[in-house]
Design a protein around this motif. Structure first.
Motif, PDB file in Angstrom:
ATOM      1  N   ASP A   2      10.733 -31.217   9.168  1.00  0.00           N
ATOM      2  CA  ASP A   2      10.791 -32.046  10.374  1.00  0.00           C
ATOM      3  C   ASP A   2      12.204 -32.078  10.927  1.00  0.00           C
ATOM      4  N   GLN A   3      13.202 -32.210  10.031  1.00  0.00           N
ATOM      5  CA  GLN A   3      14.599 -32.263  10.468  1.00  0.00           C
ATOM      6  C   GLN A   3      15.005 -30.946  11.117  1.00  0.00           C
ATOM      7  N   GLU A   4      14.573 -29.806  10.529  1.00  0.00           N
ATOM      8  CA  GLU A   4      14.959 -28.509  11.082  1.00  0.00           C
ATOM      9  C   GLU A   4      14.344 -28.294  12.463  1.00  0.00           C
ATOM     10  N   ARG A   8      16.577 -27.933  15.759  1.00  0.00           N
ATOM     11  CA  ARG A   8      16.437 -26.739  16.589  1.00  0.00           C
ATOM     12  C   ARG A   8      16.073 -27.114  18.030  1.00  0.00           C
ATOM     13  N   LEU A   9      15.141 -28.041  18.189  1.00  0.00           N
ATOM     14  CA  LEU A   9      14.734 -28.452  19.534  1.00  0.00           C
ATOM     15  C   LEU A   9      15.921 -29.051  20.282  1.00  0.00           C
ATOM     16  N   ARG A  10      16.678 -29.889  19.611  1.00  0.00           N
ATOM     17  CA  ARG A  10      17.851 -30.500  20.242  1.00  0.00           C
ATOM     18  C   ARG A  10      18.871 -29.443  20.661  1.00  0.00           C
ATOM     19  N   MET A  11      19.140 -28.459  19.781  1.00  0.00           N
ATOM     20  CA  MET A  11      20.106 -27.407  20.095  1.00  0.00           C
ATOM     21  C   MET A  11      19.647 -26.585  21.299  1.00  0.00           C
ATOM     22  N   VAL A  12      18.379 -26.210  21.300  1.00  0.00           N
ATOM     23  CA  VAL A  12      17.840 -25.413  22.411  1.00  0.00           C
ATOM     24  C   VAL A  12      17.913 -26.213  23.708  1.00  0.00           C
ATOM     25  N   ARG A  13      17.541 -27.479  23.656  1.00  0.00           N
ATOM     26  CA  ARG A  13      17.559 -28.338  24.846  1.00  0.00           C
ATOM     27  C   ARG A  13      18.971 -28.484  25.386  1.00  0.00           C
ATOM     28  N   LEU A  14      19.939 -28.737  24.508  1.00  0.00           N
ATOM     29  CA  LEU A  14      21.319 -28.906  24.951  1.00  0.00           C
ATOM     30  C   LEU A  14      21.908 -27.608  25.491  1.00  0.00           C
ATOM     31  N   ARG A  15      21.551 -26.473  24.884  1.00  0.00           N
ATOM     32  CA  ARG A  15      22.026 -25.185  25.398  1.00  0.00           C
ATOM     33  C   ARG A  15      21.522 -24.943  26.814  1.00  0.00           C
ATOM     34  N   ARG A  16      20.324 -25.432  27.097  1.00  0.00           N
ATOM     35  CA  ARG A  16      19.745 -25.274  28.439  1.00  0.00           C
ATOM     36  C   ARG A  16      20.193 -26.393  29.380  1.00  0.00           C
ATOM     37  N   ALA A  30       5.519 -37.249  26.825  1.00  0.00           N
ATOM     38  CA  ALA A  30       6.280 -38.495  26.893  1.00  0.00           C
ATOM     39  C   ALA A  30       7.698 -38.270  26.372  1.00  0.00           C
ATOM     40  N   HIS A  31       8.659 -38.946  27.000  1.00  0.00           N
ATOM     41  CA  HIS A  31      10.060 -38.870  26.557  1.00  0.00           C
ATOM     42  C   HIS A  31      10.178 -39.241  25.086  1.00  0.00           C
ATOM     43  N   ALA A  32       9.416 -40.242  24.664  1.00  0.00           N
ATOM     44  CA  ALA A  32       9.475 -40.693  23.269  1.00  0.00           C
ATOM     45  C   ALA A  32       9.091 -39.570  22.304  1.00  0.00           C
ATOM     46  N   THR A  33       8.207 -38.688  22.723  1.00  0.00           N
ATOM     47  CA  THR A  33       7.791 -37.572  21.870  1.00  0.00           C
ATOM     48  C   THR A  33       8.978 -36.678  21.542  1.00  0.00           C
ATOM     49  N   ILE A  34       9.758 -36.336  22.560  1.00  0.00           N
ATOM     50  CA  ILE A  34      10.935 -35.489  22.346  1.00  0.00           C
ATOM     51  C   ILE A  34      11.919 -36.199  21.419  1.00  0.00           C
ATOM     52  N   SER A  35      12.150 -37.478  21.676  1.00  0.00           N
ATOM     53  CA  SER A  35      13.086 -38.262  20.866  1.00  0.00           C
ATOM     54  C   SER A  35      12.644 -38.313  19.399  1.00  0.00           C
ATOM     55  N   LEU A  36      11.367 -38.569  19.162  1.00  0.00           N
ATOM     56  CA  LEU A  36      10.856 -38.662  17.791  1.00  0.00           C
ATOM     57  C   LEU A  36      10.959 -37.325  17.053  1.00  0.00           C
ATOM     58  N   ILE A  37      10.685 -36.237  17.759  1.00  0.00           N
ATOM     59  CA  ILE A  37      10.783 -34.914  17.131  1.00  0.00           C
ATOM     60  C   ILE A  37      12.242 -34.599  16.795  1.00  0.00           C
ATOM     61  N   GLU A  38      13.139 -34.820  17.772  1.00  0.00           N
ATOM     62  CA  GLU A  38      14.546 -34.484  17.547  1.00  0.00           C
ATOM     63  C   GLU A  38      15.175 -35.312  16.434  1.00  0.00           C
ATOM     64  N   THR A  59       9.266 -18.982  23.693  1.00  0.00           N
ATOM     65  CA  THR A  59       8.133 -18.797  22.794  1.00  0.00           C
ATOM     66  C   THR A  59       8.443 -19.398  21.431  1.00  0.00           C
ATOM     67  N   LEU A  60       7.415 -19.579  20.617  1.00  0.00           N
ATOM     68  CA  LEU A  60       7.622 -20.063  19.250  1.00  0.00           C
ATOM     69  C   LEU A  60       8.495 -19.093  18.451  1.00  0.00           C
ATOM     70  N   ALA A  61       8.267 -17.796  18.639  1.00  0.00           N
ATOM     71  CA  ALA A  61       9.061 -16.794  17.913  1.00  0.00           C
ATOM     72  C   ALA A  61      10.534 -16.907  18.281  1.00  0.00           C
ATOM     73  N   GLU A  62      10.825 -17.052  19.570  1.00  0.00           N
ATOM     74  CA  GLU A  62      12.216 -17.203  20.002  1.00  0.00           C
ATOM     75  C   GLU A  62      12.813 -18.489  19.425  1.00  0.00           C
ATOM     76  N   PHE A  63      12.015 -19.543  19.429  1.00  0.00           N
ATOM     77  CA  PHE A  63      12.483 -20.841  18.935  1.00  0.00           C
ATOM     78  C   PHE A  63      12.908 -20.760  17.481  1.00  0.00           C
ATOM     79  N   PHE A  64      12.065 -20.158  16.636  1.00  0.00           N
ATOM     80  CA  PHE A  64      12.365 -20.121  15.208  1.00  0.00           C
ATOM     81  C   PHE A  64      13.338 -19.010  14.818  1.00  0.00           C
ATOM     82  N   SER A  65      13.556 -18.026  15.694  1.00  0.00           N
ATOM     83  CA  SER A  65      14.526 -16.977  15.369  1.00  0.00           C
ATOM     84  C   SER A  65      15.887 -17.277  15.981  1.00  0.00           C
TER      85      SER A  65
END
Length: 184
Positions: A2-4, A8-16, A30-38, A59-65
């Protein structure tokens, strides 16, 4: 895991250069969804993660690689090294340091142009936040309470309460704020 995923989502979001709210809007969640995941407090299903990544788009592949940045070890930051994490509408949020795994505190240097407002829709998220006014005036609304704060005045509240910030003065308002956990 969950932490990873959250990191990763936070890093990708901030890079964009997307705020949590902007990504949530683009992804139709919902905004809360993003917050809870990050923050690692929830793990998205594959379909939910695909929907969020479609808002980037990625894509999922890009996200995890995607390569994760190294954990920074800076202690001191020059004004030019603060990270702009949001802008527009007369409001600037400049973060001390960058987002990284393990951060439990976010410190911002905020700037509100005269008349700038976080919006009619009240903000609400997990955690606590506080700040101290350095220049100008800022109207702070928390729940049913509203107060205009001036230089040296401060605020501190539970962020689950609906809240809003608005510069009601004729000059720029600057402040330093902190929040835990980070909400941007």
């Amino acid at each position: 895991m969950d932490q990873e995923v959250g990191f990763r989502l936070r890093m990708v979001r901030l890079r964009r250069q997307l705020s949590q709210r902007a990504l949530a809007k683009q992804a139709g969640v919902a905004h809360a969804t993003i917050s809870l995941i990050e923050s690692g407090r929830t793990s998205p299903s594959v379909s939910a993660l695909k929907r969020i990544l479609a808002g980037i788009p990625m894509t999922l592949a890009e996200f995890f690689s995607d390569e994760l940045p190294p954990v920074e070890s800076n202690v001191f930051y020059r004004a030019s090294e603060l990270t702009e994490i949001s802008g527009g509408d007369g409001i600037s949020y400049r973060q001390i340091g960058s987002a990284r795994a393990g951060h439990v505190l976010q410190i911002l240097y905020e700037r509100y142009e005269a008349g700038a407002d976080t919006g009619l829709v009240m903000l609400r998220h997990e955690g606590e936040e506080g700040g101290i006014i350095l220049s100008g005036q800022l109207e702070v609304t928390v729940g049913e309470s509203t107060r205009v704060l001036s230089v040296g005045d401060a605020y501190y509240f539970n962020s689950r309460q609906p809240h809003r910030f608005r510069n009601v003065g004729a000059e720029v308002c600057t402040l330093v704020s902190s929040g835990s956990p980070p909400s941007f």
